[in-house]
Design a protein around this motif. Structure first.
Motif, PDB file in Angstrom:
ATOM      1  N   SER A 177       0.816  -1.151   0.032  1.00  0.00           N
ATOM      2  CA  SER A 177      -0.022  -0.043  -0.107  1.00  0.00           C
ATOM      3  C   SER A 177       0.952   1.250  -0.291  1.00  0.00           C
ATOM      4  O   SER A 177       0.262   2.244  -0.310  1.00  0.00           O
ATOM      5  CB  SER A 177      -0.958   0.090   1.357  1.00  0.00           C
ATOM      6  N   TRP A 178       2.014   1.084   0.265  1.00  0.00           N
ATOM      7  CA  TRP A 178       3.029   2.375   0.328  1.00  0.00           C
ATOM      8  C   TRP A 178       3.400   2.761  -0.939  1.00  0.00           C
ATOM      9  O   TRP A 178       3.988   3.819  -1.176  1.00  0.00           O
ATOM     10  CB  TRP A 178       4.241   1.921   1.227  1.00  0.00           C
ATOM     11  N   VAL A 179       3.241   2.082  -2.133  1.00  0.00           N
ATOM     12  CA  VAL A 179       3.913   2.409  -3.289  1.00  0.00           C
ATOM     13  C   VAL A 179       3.155   3.709  -3.821  1.00  0.00           C
ATOM     14  O   VAL A 179       3.713   4.596  -4.557  1.00  0.00           O
ATOM     15  CB  VAL A 179       3.729   1.169  -4.384  1.00  0.00           C
ATOM     16  N   GLY A 180       1.738   3.949  -3.530  1.00  0.00           N
ATOM     17  CA  GLY A 180       1.302   5.267  -4.004  1.00  0.00           C
ATOM     18  C   GLY A 180       1.850   6.470  -3.326  1.00  0.00           C
ATOM     19  O   GLY A 180       1.877   7.462  -3.880  1.00  0.00           O
ATOM     20  N   THR A 181       2.035   6.204  -2.246  1.00  0.00           N
ATOM     21  CA  THR A 181       2.943   7.500  -1.202  1.00  0.00           C
ATOM     22  C   THR A 181       4.143   7.624  -1.772  1.00  0.00           C
ATOM     23  O   THR A 181       4.414   8.877  -2.011  1.00  0.00           O
ATOM     24  CB  THR A 181       2.994   7.127   0.244  1.00  0.00           C
TER      25      THR A 181
END
Length: 305
Positions: A177-181
């Motif tokens: 989920s951190w890839v967008g950030t």
């Protein structure tokens, strides 16, 4: 003898002086963002609702005479009443207390997952954007690979290996989920690292790490905060979805998703058992998205008046 008055020089009109005064007091970027956020009614509604449900989740069970595991087989599948505000489930347990305990787990998972994703994504994207070149290409290709993988598949596989508990759910939610950030942080850092204050910091002798942490990332926090804010409802929904499928939070613990899963068997005869956890999920998702929209509008400098 009076000195002659030069007609080219005249006293300044007091009204002209007052016209140059600053009518609006000076406010900082965050003060101005808070004022614009307060003017958004839907965002304030979402903030108030989240505060209320958080207070109920923390202090509500303390004032309730029932425990979330207390079974009463003489009051099975009772509809909402004065004794049981949300009714009872198939084992006679009070649904009101179970929904409040479920709020603790669901909100905690959402907030912790968002914070972990923010830390990983900000550091990863900041390093990629600041270093550039080969480092940027390698790190961003890793991000592309993680995005291409089906997240639901390896989430289920990971939970089958680690077991169905809060730790495995957090690891599964934080895995990709951190890839967008990271992408948002990288784009902001690439834009800001050529600004004058970043170059001045380098000329003053600051290290690359200091420039990144003290100058670039603080100035990029607006879009990052908005991105992280939208991660919270996403994590809550993912946990509820996994628990609803039966591979998330397991008994005797209760989350909103597991409560909805327990209500499947009595959906026709006791639909209220499904209504309250689903209503809690829906209202929380709406509120968090309202807050995210409000933050996006408040932190966007292009909308500043």
């Amino acid at each position: 003898m009076e000195q002659p008055v030069d007609s080219r020089y005249q006293p300044i009109d007091p009204e002209a002086l007052s016209a140059d005064e600053i009518a609006r007091p000076s406010v900082s970027y965050w003060q101005d963002a808070w004022q614009r956020f307060k003017s958004d009614k839907m965002a304030m509604f979402g903030l108030v609702f989240i505060v209320i449900i958080t207070l109920f989740a923390v202090f509500g069970p303390i004032f309730c005479p029932y425990g979330y595991e207390d079974a009463d087989f003489f009051h099975v599948n009772e509809w909402p009443s004065k004794a049981h505000w949300f009714g009872t489930d198939a084992l006679g347990r009070d649904l009101y207390v179970r929904v409040l305990y479920g709020a603790r787990i669901s909100l905690s998972i959402g907030v912790v997952a968002a914070l972990v994703n923010m830390i990983i994504g900000v550091l990863y994207g900041g390093i990629a954007g600041f270093c550039g070149g080969l480092v940027d290409n390698v790190l961003m290709r890793i991000v592309d690979i993680l995005i291409a993988l089906p997240s639901l598949l390896y989430t289920i596989l990971l939970m089958m290996l680690l077991g169905t508990n809060i730790r495995s759910i957090l690891i599964a939610l934080c895995l990709s989920s951190w890839v967008g950030t990271a992408r948002i942080t990288r784009s902001q850092v690439v834009t800001l690292k050529h600004q004058e204050y970043a170059l001045a910091g380098r000329l003053a002798g600051a290290s690359s790490f200091e420039i990144l942490l003290r100058h670039l990332l603080p100035n990029a926090m607006g879009p990052i905060i908005v991105s992280v804010m939208f991660l919270i409802p996403s994590a809550i929904f993912s946990e509820a979805f996994l628990s609803f499928l039966g591979i998330g939070i397991q008994k005797p613990m209760a989350s909103w998703g597991s409560l909805a899963n327990d209500a499947i068997g009595t959906l026709v005869s006791s639909p209220y058992q499904m209504f309250f956890p689903i209503a809690a999920i829906s209202l929380t998702m709406f509120s968090l998205n309202f807050i995210g929209d409000g933050l996006r509008d408040a932190l966007d400098p292009k909308l500043k008046k």
